[in-house]
Design a protein around this motif. Structure first.
Motif, PDB file in Angstrom:
ATOM      1  N   GLY A   1       0.747  18.605  24.147  1.00  0.00           N
ATOM      2  CA  GLY A   1       1.282  17.282  24.445  1.00  0.00           C
ATOM      3  C   GLY A   1       2.517  16.981  23.620  1.00  0.00           C
ATOM      4  O   GLY A   1       2.738  17.585  22.564  1.00  0.00           O
ATOM      5  N   PRO A   2       3.356  16.037  24.071  1.00  0.00           N
ATOM      6  CA  PRO A   2       4.641  15.774  23.422  1.00  0.00           C
ATOM      7  C   PRO A   2       4.610  14.758  22.281  1.00  0.00           C
ATOM      8  O   PRO A   2       5.660  14.452  21.719  1.00  0.00           O
ATOM      9  N   ASP A   3       3.426  14.237  21.948  1.00  0.00           N
ATOM     10  CA  ASP A   3       3.356  13.160  20.953  1.00  0.00           C
ATOM     11  C   ASP A   3       3.045  13.656  19.544  1.00  0.00           C
ATOM     12  O   ASP A   3       2.507  12.914  18.720  1.00  0.00           O
ATOM     13  N   THR A   4       3.389  14.890  19.262  1.00  0.00           N
ATOM     14  CA  THR A   4       3.181  15.466  17.934  1.00  0.00           C
ATOM     15  C   THR A   4       4.018  14.709  16.901  1.00  0.00           C
ATOM     16  O   THR A   4       5.205  14.442  17.118  1.00  0.00           O
ATOM     17  N   LEU A   5       3.398  14.375  15.770  1.00  0.00           N
ATOM     18  CA  LEU A   5       4.105  13.686  14.688  1.00  0.00           C
ATOM     19  C   LEU A   5       4.681  14.725  13.734  1.00  0.00           C
ATOM     20  O   LEU A   5       3.945  15.529  13.148  1.00  0.00           O
TER      21      LEU A   5
ATOM     22  N   SER B   1       0.815  -1.221   0.000  1.00  0.00           N
ATOM     23  CA  SER B   1       0.000   0.000   0.000  1.00  0.00           C
ATOM     24  C   SER B   1       0.845   1.266   0.000  1.00  0.00           C
ATOM     25  O   SER B   1       0.329   2.368  -0.206  1.00  0.00           O
ATOM     26  N   ARG B   2       2.156   1.133   0.293  1.00  0.00           N
ATOM     27  CA  ARG B   2       3.112   2.240   0.286  1.00  0.00           C
ATOM     28  C   ARG B   2       2.842   3.269   1.388  1.00  0.00           C
ATOM     29  O   ARG B   2       3.167   4.434   1.244  1.00  0.00           O
ATOM     30  N   ARG B   3       2.302   2.821   2.490  1.00  0.00           N
ATOM     31  CA  ARG B   3       2.131   3.687   3.653  1.00  0.00           C
ATOM     32  C   ARG B   3       1.829   2.805   4.859  1.00  0.00           C
ATOM     33  O   ARG B   3       1.365   1.668   4.723  1.00  0.00           O
ATOM     34  N   LEU B   4       2.096   3.341   6.043  1.00  0.00           N
ATOM     35  CA  LEU B   4       1.801   2.597   7.263  1.00  0.00           C
ATOM     36  C   LEU B   4       0.299   2.534   7.505  1.00  0.00           C
ATOM     37  O   LEU B   4      -0.458   3.363   7.014  1.00  0.00           O
ATOM     38  N   ARG B   5      -0.106   1.547   8.277  1.00  0.00           N
ATOM     39  CA  ARG B   5      -1.481   1.510   8.764  1.00  0.00           C
ATOM     40  C   ARG B   5      -1.600   2.423   9.981  1.00  0.00           C
ATOM     41  O   ARG B   5      -0.647   2.615  10.740  1.00  0.00           O
ATOM     42  N   ARG B   6      -2.790   2.957  10.172  1.00  0.00           N
ATOM     43  CA  ARG B   6      -3.008   3.847  11.324  1.00  0.00           C
ATOM     44  C   ARG B   6      -2.770   3.118  12.643  1.00  0.00           C
ATOM     45  O   ARG B   6      -2.334   3.714  13.626  1.00  0.00           O
ATOM     46  N   GLU B   7      -3.044   1.809  12.668  1.00  0.00           N
ATOM     47  CA  GLU B   7      -2.803   1.049  13.885  1.00  0.00           C
ATOM     48  C   GLU B   7      -1.312   1.039  14.243  1.00  0.00           C
ATOM     49  O   GLU B   7      -0.946   1.100  15.420  1.00  0.00           O
ATOM     50  N   SER B   8      -0.465   0.965  13.220  1.00  0.00           N
ATOM     51  CA  SER B   8       0.980   0.984  13.470  1.00  0.00           C
ATOM     52  C   SER B   8       1.441   2.358  13.931  1.00  0.00           C
ATOM     53  O   SER B   8       2.310   2.468  14.809  1.00  0.00           O
ATOM     54  N   VAL B   9       0.874   3.406  13.352  1.00  0.00           N
ATOM     55  CA  VAL B   9       1.216   4.761  13.780  1.00  0.00           C
ATOM     56  C   VAL B   9       0.809   4.973  15.236  1.00  0.00           C
ATOM     57  O   VAL B   9       1.564   5.532  16.044  1.00  0.00           O
ATOM     58  N   ALA B  10      -0.390   4.502  15.586  1.00  0.00           N
ATOM     59  CA  ALA B  10      -0.842   4.619  16.978  1.00  0.00           C
ATOM     60  C   ALA B  10       0.097   3.855  17.911  1.00  0.00           C
ATOM     61  O   ALA B  10       0.413   4.324  19.020  1.00  0.00           O
ATOM     62  N   ALA B  11       0.578   2.704  17.476  1.00  0.00           N
ATOM     63  CA  ALA B  11       1.464   1.895  18.314  1.00  0.00           C
ATOM     64  C   ALA B  11       2.830   2.546  18.485  1.00  0.00           C
ATOM     65  O   ALA B  11       3.431   2.478  19.562  1.00  0.00           O
ATOM     66  N   LEU B  12       3.341   3.207  17.432  1.00  0.00           N
ATOM     67  CA  LEU B  12       4.649   3.847  17.580  1.00  0.00           C
ATOM     68  C   LEU B  12       4.553   5.089  18.466  1.00  0.00           C
ATOM     69  O   LEU B  12       5.512   5.451  19.154  1.00  0.00           O
ATOM     70  N   VAL B  13       3.373   5.738  18.445  1.00  0.00           N
ATOM     71  CA  VAL B  13       3.157   6.841  19.384  1.00  0.00           C
ATOM     72  C   VAL B  13       3.116   6.303  20.811  1.00  0.00           C
ATOM     73  O   VAL B  13       3.757   6.841  21.722  1.00  0.00           O
ATOM     74  N   GLU B  14       2.371   5.224  21.015  1.00  0.00           N
ATOM     75  CA  GLU B  14       2.258   4.626  22.337  1.00  0.00           C
ATOM     76  C   GLU B  14       3.617   4.139  22.837  1.00  0.00           C
ATOM     77  O   GLU B  14       3.912   4.205  24.043  1.00  0.00           O
ATOM     78  N   ALA B  15       4.457   3.671  21.928  1.00  0.00           N
ATOM     79  CA  ALA B  15       5.790   3.203  22.318  1.00  0.00           C
ATOM     80  C   ALA B  15       6.684   4.342  22.792  1.00  0.00           C
ATOM     81  O   ALA B  15       7.659   4.109  23.517  1.00  0.00           O
ATOM     82  N   GLY B  16       6.388   5.569  22.365  1.00  0.00           N
ATOM     83  CA  GLY B  16       7.144   6.723  22.842  1.00  0.00           C
ATOM     84  C   GLY B  16       8.108   7.332  21.855  1.00  0.00           C
ATOM     85  O   GLY B  16       8.920   8.188  22.229  1.00  0.00           O
ATOM     86  N   PHE B  17       8.038   6.949  20.576  1.00  0.00           N
ATOM     87  CA  PHE B  17       8.986   7.490  19.603  1.00  0.00           C
ATOM     88  C   PHE B  17       8.857   9.006  19.409  1.00  0.00           C
ATOM     89  O   PHE B  17       9.871   9.718  19.487  1.00  0.00           O
ATOM     90  N   PRO B  18       7.669   9.558  19.138  1.00  0.00           N
ATOM     91  CA  PRO B  18       7.610  11.001  18.871  1.00  0.00           C
ATOM     92  C   PRO B  18       8.091  11.852  20.039  1.00  0.00           C
ATOM     93  O   PRO B  18       8.644  12.935  19.837  1.00  0.00           O
TER      94      PRO B  18
END
Length: 368
Positions: A109-113, A31-48
């Motif tokens: 909040g600090p989780d801005t992408l 699909s050439r893009r991440l799924r929203r579920e993966s984006v939500a998970a990387l935010v929850e993991a603390g990357f941003p």
């Protein structure tokens, strides 16, 4: 120059992200893009929030935990690891913006992408009262489809010469064009940003040279090291994960295919330590960024080690891909996918070995 040691590391919990990355790896490639579920998970993991200043609720974390987390996620899906790492890295760049801009970006909040396209500079920035009028196209902004802000670089007049400035632009003020049709790292959605005479206030800009030196000792360690010390290390981390993932895939799913072939067994035996060596190089480079002295030699060493790690990853996946024979030609083959991802990521300018070697020779041997 000696800097204070990094504060206690912010650990990124990637358990859920690894699960989702593995589950959707083939899908995001297509699909050439991440799924929203993966984006939500990387935010929850603390990357941003990893490099966001503590003043704004961020972790102001270290480079070693980021590199290790990126490698771990990259074993499942290099595209997911690439976007997660860059969302963290771009938060570090945004921390150089003036206070008012940081309030706008992280006030809620600090989780801005934050996505970015800063190398090479592009577009046109025209000075106007109170700021800059920005227009043009900026290619290769990874994860931009999900971004709340984007950082864009343009060359601007500076006295009798020119300099490069970075401009922070919020979602809604830019258009994303779907242009990412690459061989690998397809899921990163590294698309093009388009602006047409967009006003960027002066407080949302910073001169690129400010990222290239050290700052006040009062700053957190992650905000007080030059961009050139850490950029290549972060870009290389997802590639190491991809190479390790290719080794693991051959061990877990191809044993019956590879075991009768002595050449294939040798390929696996050679590629595994190459991928592990690449990981060790990045671990050492990240530790230097967190705790070592900062001088020309350290910067050159980190650039060179990251580029060498990328070359080791290329060598490892090339050998494994060849060992797969006809089975590896299928587009949905996981080893082939990782092979494509590593080659695409290794093509990034920050990971080119020749300029890194030149910088190394200049720093250590005094050669011009």
């Amino acid at each position: 120059m000696t800097l204070t040691s990094v504060s206690p590391d912010h650990r990124l919990d990637v358990t859920e992200l690894v699960d989702r990355a593995a589950r959707y790896a083939a899908e995001v490639d297509g699909s050439r893009r991440l799924r929203r579920e993966s984006v939500a998970a990387l935010v929850e993991a603390g990357f941003p929030r990893h490099f966001v200043p503590s003043r704004w609720g961020g972790a102001a974390g270290g480079f070693a935990p980021l590199v290790e987390a990126a490698i771990t996620v990259g074993e499942s899906c290099p595209s997911t690891a690439w976007c997660a790492t860059l969302f963290a890295a771009h938060g570090r760049i945004a921390a150089y913006l003036p206070e008012q801009a940081r309030e706008e970006i992280w006030g809620s909040g600090p989780d801005t992408l934050i996505s970015a396209s800063v190398m090479p500079p592009s577009g046109r920035a025209t000075p106007v009262p109170g700021g800059w009028l920005l227009r043009g196209e900026w290619g290769r902004a990874s994860g931009v489809d999900f971004a709340d802000w984007v950082l864009l670089a343009s060359t601007v007049p500076d006295g009798d010469g020119e300099t490069v400035r970075i401009f922070a632009v919020p979602a809604g003020d830019f258009v994303v064009e779907d242009t990412w049709q690459a061989a690998g790292m397809r899921g990163t959605g590294t698309n093009t940003v388009v602006l047409c005479d967009t006003l960027v206030p002066e407080h949302r800009t910073v001169a690129l040279p400010e990222l290239l030196g050290t700052r006040s000792a009062r700053q957190a360690r992650c905000h007080n090291v030059p961009y050139t010390l850490v950029a290549a290390v972060m870009f290389a981390a997802p590639l190491v994960g991809a190479a390790l993932g290719a080794v693991a895939d051959c061990v877990s799913t191809r044993a019956a295919r590879l075991s009768p072939d002595p050449d294939a067994r040798q390929a696996l035996a050679r590629s595994s330590p190459e991928a592990s060596a690449a990981r060790l190089l990045l671990r050492e480079a990240a530790d230097r960024a967190d705790r070592g002295m900062v001088d020309a030699r350290t910067v050159a060493q980190n650039r060179c080690d990251a580029a060498a790690a990328a070359e080791l990853c290329v060598s490892a996946v090339d050998r494994l891909f060849a060992a797969c024979g006809g089975h590896g030609l299928a587009e949905d083959d996981p080893v082939q996918r990782r092979w494509r991802d590593v080659h695409t990521g290794a093509g990034h300018g920050a990971l080119r070995f020749a300029p890194a070697a030149d910088a190394y020779a200049k720093a250590f041997l005094g050669l011009g």
